[in-house]
Design a protein around this motif. Structure first.
Motif, PDB file in Angstrom:
ATOM      1  N   LEU A  65       0.977  -1.148   0.199  1.00 54.73           N
ATOM      2  CA  LEU A  65       0.123  -0.106  -0.142  1.00 54.73           C
ATOM      3  C   LEU A  65       0.710   1.435  -0.049  1.00 54.73           C
ATOM      4  N   TYR A  66       0.534   2.272  -0.242  1.00 55.59           N
ATOM      5  CA  TYR A  66       1.057   3.387  -0.716  1.00 55.59           C
ATOM      6  C   TYR A  66       0.670   4.604   0.485  1.00 55.59           C
ATOM      7  N   SER A  67       1.189   5.136   1.228  1.00 54.83           N
ATOM      8  CA  SER A  67       0.836   6.003   2.498  1.00 54.83           C
ATOM      9  C   SER A  67       0.385   7.571   1.470  1.00 54.83           C
ATOM     10  N   PHE A  68       1.338   8.236  -0.252  1.00 49.55           N
ATOM     11  CA  PHE A  68       1.185   8.759  -0.290  1.00 49.55           C
ATOM     12  C   PHE A  68      -0.168  10.288  -0.359  1.00 49.55           C
ATOM     13  N   PRO A  69      -0.933   9.338  -1.449  1.00 48.99           N
ATOM     14  CA  PRO A  69      -2.717   9.487  -1.438  1.00 48.99           C
ATOM     15  C   PRO A  69      -2.868  10.457  -0.273  1.00 48.99           C
ATOM     16  N   GLU A  70      -2.308  10.037   1.450  1.00 46.10           N
ATOM     17  CA  GLU A  70      -3.268  10.435   2.621  1.00 46.10           C
ATOM     18  C   GLU A  70      -2.137  11.030   2.929  1.00 46.10           C
ATOM     19  N   VAL A  71      -1.213  11.340   2.105  1.00 46.13           N
ATOM     20  CA  VAL A  71       0.630  12.320   3.263  1.00 46.13           C
ATOM     21  C   VAL A  71      -0.452  13.544   2.356  1.00 46.13           C
ATOM     22  N   VAL A  72      -1.015  14.056   0.872  1.00 48.85           N
ATOM     23  CA  VAL A  72      -0.692  14.911   0.248  1.00 48.85           C
ATOM     24  C   VAL A  72      -2.280  15.721   0.593  1.00 48.85           C
ATOM     25  N   ARG A  73      -3.630  14.473   1.177  1.00 52.02           N
ATOM     26  CA  ARG A  73      -4.778  14.881   1.739  1.00 52.02           C
ATOM     27  C   ARG A  73      -5.010  15.628   2.420  1.00 52.02           C
ATOM     28  N   HIS A  74      -3.653  15.516   4.075  1.00 54.94           N
ATOM     29  CA  HIS A  74      -3.317  15.740   5.080  1.00 54.94           C
ATOM     30  C   HIS A  74      -2.523  17.509   5.144  1.00 54.94           C
ATOM     31  N   LEU A  75      -1.556  17.403   4.236  1.00 54.74           N
ATOM     32  CA  LEU A  75      -0.614  18.528   3.597  1.00 54.74           C
ATOM     33  C   LEU A  75      -2.268  19.528   3.251  1.00 54.74           C
ATOM     34  N   ARG A  76      -2.721  19.023   1.944  1.00 56.09           N
ATOM     35  CA  ARG A  76      -4.061  20.370   2.136  1.00 56.09           C
ATOM     36  C   ARG A  76      -4.785  20.438   2.444  1.00 56.09           C
ATOM     37  N   GLU A  77      -5.318  19.697   3.476  1.00 55.78           N
ATOM     38  CA  GLU A  77      -6.101  20.097   4.768  1.00 55.78           C
ATOM     39  C   GLU A  77      -5.069  21.413   5.947  1.00 55.78           C
ATOM     40  N   LYS A  78      -4.224  20.773   6.352  1.00 51.50           N
ATOM     41  CA  LYS A  78      -3.870  20.848   7.309  1.00 51.50           C
ATOM     42  C   LYS A  78      -2.524  22.180   7.211  1.00 51.50           C
ATOM     43  N   HIS A  79      -1.662  22.485   5.656  1.00 52.00           N
ATOM     44  CA  HIS A  79      -0.931  22.990   5.427  1.00 52.00           C
ATOM     45  C   HIS A  79      -0.426  24.023   4.129  1.00 52.00           C
ATOM     46  N   SER A  80      -1.673  23.711   3.312  1.00 52.33           N
ATOM     47  CA  SER A  80      -2.549  24.564   2.184  1.00 52.33           C
ATOM     48  C   SER A  80      -1.090  25.874   2.292  1.00 52.33           C
ATOM     49  N   GLY A  81      -1.437  26.416   2.727  1.00 55.49           N
ATOM     50  CA  GLY A  81      -0.666  28.267   3.340  1.00 55.49           C
ATOM     51  C   GLY A  81       0.878  27.604   2.361  1.00 55.49           C
ATOM     52  N   LYS A 115      -1.147  15.929  -9.052  1.00 56.43           N
ATOM     53  CA  LYS A 115      -2.566  15.509 -10.255  1.00 56.43           C
ATOM     54  C   LYS A 115      -3.773  16.495  -9.020  1.00 56.43           C
ATOM     55  N   ALA A 116      -3.426  15.859  -7.451  1.00 58.21           N
ATOM     56  CA  ALA A 116      -3.863  16.671  -6.805  1.00 58.21           C
ATOM     57  C   ALA A 116      -4.705  17.577  -7.050  1.00 58.21           C
ATOM     58  N   GLN A 117      -3.847  18.945  -7.357  1.00 56.64           N
ATOM     59  CA  GLN A 117      -4.370  20.370  -7.843  1.00 56.64           C
ATOM     60  C   GLN A 117      -4.880  20.103  -8.864  1.00 56.64           C
ATOM     61  N   LYS A 118      -4.660  19.274 -10.170  1.00 54.56           N
ATOM     62  CA  LYS A 118      -5.767  19.315 -11.054  1.00 54.56           C
ATOM     63  C   LYS A 118      -7.241  19.149 -10.729  1.00 54.56           C
ATOM     64  N   GLU A 119      -7.632  17.661  -9.716  1.00 50.57           N
ATOM     65  CA  GLU A 119      -8.663  17.731  -9.588  1.00 50.57           C
ATOM     66  C   GLU A 119      -9.801  19.110  -8.738  1.00 50.57           C
ATOM     67  N   ASP A 120      -8.433  20.157  -7.672  1.00 49.41           N
ATOM     68  CA  ASP A 120      -9.632  20.928  -7.475  1.00 49.41           C
ATOM     69  C   ASP A 120      -9.096  21.884  -7.447  1.00 49.41           C
ATOM     70  N   ASN A 121      -8.403  22.302  -9.057  1.00 50.26           N
ATOM     71  CA  ASN A 121      -7.811  23.898  -9.852  1.00 50.26           C
ATOM     72  C   ASN A 121      -7.300  24.325  -8.675  1.00 50.26           C
ATOM     73  N   LYS A 122      -6.442  24.138  -8.219  1.00 47.81           N
ATOM     74  CA  LYS A 122      -5.613  24.941  -7.816  1.00 47.81           C
ATOM     75  C   LYS A 122      -4.588  25.426  -7.811  1.00 47.81           C
ATOM     76  N   LYS A 123      -4.509  26.191  -8.695  1.00 50.29           N
ATOM     77  CA  LYS A 123      -3.507  25.731  -9.257  1.00 50.29           C
ATOM     78  C   LYS A 123      -1.577  26.222  -7.916  1.00 50.29           C
ATOM     79  N   GLN A 124      -0.938  25.403  -8.503  1.00 49.02           N
ATOM     80  CA  GLN A 124      -0.300  25.711  -7.221  1.00 49.02           C
ATOM     81  C   GLN A 124       1.505  25.577  -7.892  1.00 49.02           C
ATOM     82  N   GLU A 125       3.187  25.642  -8.008  1.00 42.49           N
ATOM     83  CA  GLU A 125       3.475  25.683  -8.411  1.00 42.49           C
ATOM     84  C   GLU A 125       4.879  24.660  -7.627  1.00 42.49           C
ATOM     85  N   TYR A 126       5.455  23.247  -7.709  1.00 46.17           N
ATOM     86  CA  TYR A 126       6.438  22.948  -7.463  1.00 46.17           C
ATOM     87  C   TYR A 126       7.303  22.501  -7.893  1.00 46.17           C
ATOM     88  N   SER A 127       8.240  21.605  -7.568  1.00 45.03           N
ATOM     89  CA  SER A 127       9.617  21.511  -8.101  1.00 45.03           C
ATOM     90  C   SER A 127      10.117  20.431  -7.192  1.00 45.03           C
TER      91      SER A 127
END
Length: 328
Positions: A154-170, A197-209
């Protein structure tokens, strides 16, 4: 599902994890799966003794092991329990191992050493139905197990991304995902893809590298030199990894990243061993995240509950449904 039983040691941290799995399946699917206790005690010379008070004949057993146990005890308990279950005429045995111990030595890095991951596989795999685990240190470890004994990683990253976007989106804007070493680069890339992928699903544009730390070791557990490949100046940094052991790599990485101009520092390790204490790592980072594959009590950690993901995997395994769909 009427033949299915969850099994755990009541006196271990796996009992609470198993209760959460049972509750999740009951609330979502309206199915009450029995949770049964395996009694584990010791003879005076510390040999392990096991007993299951109720009949398990023709039952399909899912044993949830406690990953916070001593690795040697963890291994021997699996061997004894499998013998107990098969000897008691259980119809099938599935091992649920939140953290697969002995995964870090998956090849010979020098002469005259064991391939411990292979030795574990050879000893526990026969007559199992399957193994369910999370974030293997190396995905190719599944190849040590027979074709008829699937290992669901199992991969934990989907849950981690969800946590980040809920708690630390800023703090996610222009964030750099940093691999702590060359071997973890595929893991960092996979995490970056989940963020995008998560930002595409909620149409919230953020830049990552992405960036990479190249490290050399003088000997096992001691880092000689670290070099940063990439740019983190005036950017927030997130370091994902599968294991946090002593924390030496993370602490060294934090010092280097601050020297290179990073702003806030965050990290995540699925399996938080913290063999030298979580305080050591937390003082270098703005927040430290881990999962509950290892039981944690330190208040400075953000602990992400993975029991729903394991519950889904167990339910799907029992129903013959796809587990990979959970990560698509």
């Amino acid at each position: 599902m009427d033949k299915m039983i969850l099994l755990a040691d009541r006196n271990s941290n796996a009992w609470d994890f198993s209760n959460k799995i049972q509750k999740y399946i009951e609330e979502k699917y309206k199915i009450k799966i029995p949770l049964m206790e395996v009694e584990i005690s010791h003879f005076r010379n510390r040999e392990i003794y096991m007993h299951i008070p109720m009949s398990i004949r023709k039952k399909e057993i899912y044993f949830i092991q406690d990953s916070t146990k001593d690795p040697q005890t963890w291994w021997v308990e699996l061997l004894l329990l499998k013998d107990l279950l098969l000897g008691a005429s259980a119809e099938s045995v599935t091992l649920v191992l939140p953290d697969m111990y002995y995964s870090r030595q998956d090849r010979k890095d020098k002469p005259h050493v064991p391939i411990s991951a292979r030795a574990l596989a050879n000893s526990i795999s026969s007559d199992l139905k399957k193994i369910i685990t999370m974030d293997l240190h190396a995905a190719q470890l599944q190849g040590f197990y027979p074709q008829n004994i699937p290992v669901d990683n199992l991969y934990s990253f989907p849950e981690v991304v969800r946590h980040l976007r809920e708690k630390h989106s800023g703090e996610l804007e222009k964030m750099v995902v940093v691999s702590p070493d060359a071997g973890s680069a595929p893991r960092a890339k996979a995490f970056l893809k989940k963020l995008e992928k998560a930002q595409k699903e909620d149409n919230k544009k953020q830049e990552y590298s992405i960036a990479l730390i190249d490290k050399t070791r003088s000997k096992q557990g001691e880092i000689q030199e670290m070099k940063l490949i990439g740019n983190v100046k005036n950017k927030n940094v997130f370091i994902p990894d599968d294991i946090i052991d002593s924390g030496n790599t993370l602490c060294g990485a934090a010092k280097l990243l601050k020297k290179k101009g990073a702003k806030k520092l965050f990290c995540y390790g699925t399996h938080g061993l913290f063999t030298e204490g979580p305080e050591k790592v937390c003082k270098y980072f703005d927040f430290v995240m881990t999962s509950n594959t290892h039981h944690q009590k330190f208040s400075g950690l953000e602990v992400i509950d993975m029991s729903p993901l394991f519950a889904e995997a167990i339910y799907r395994a029992q129903k013959g449904l796809s587990i990979s769909e959970l990560f698509e």
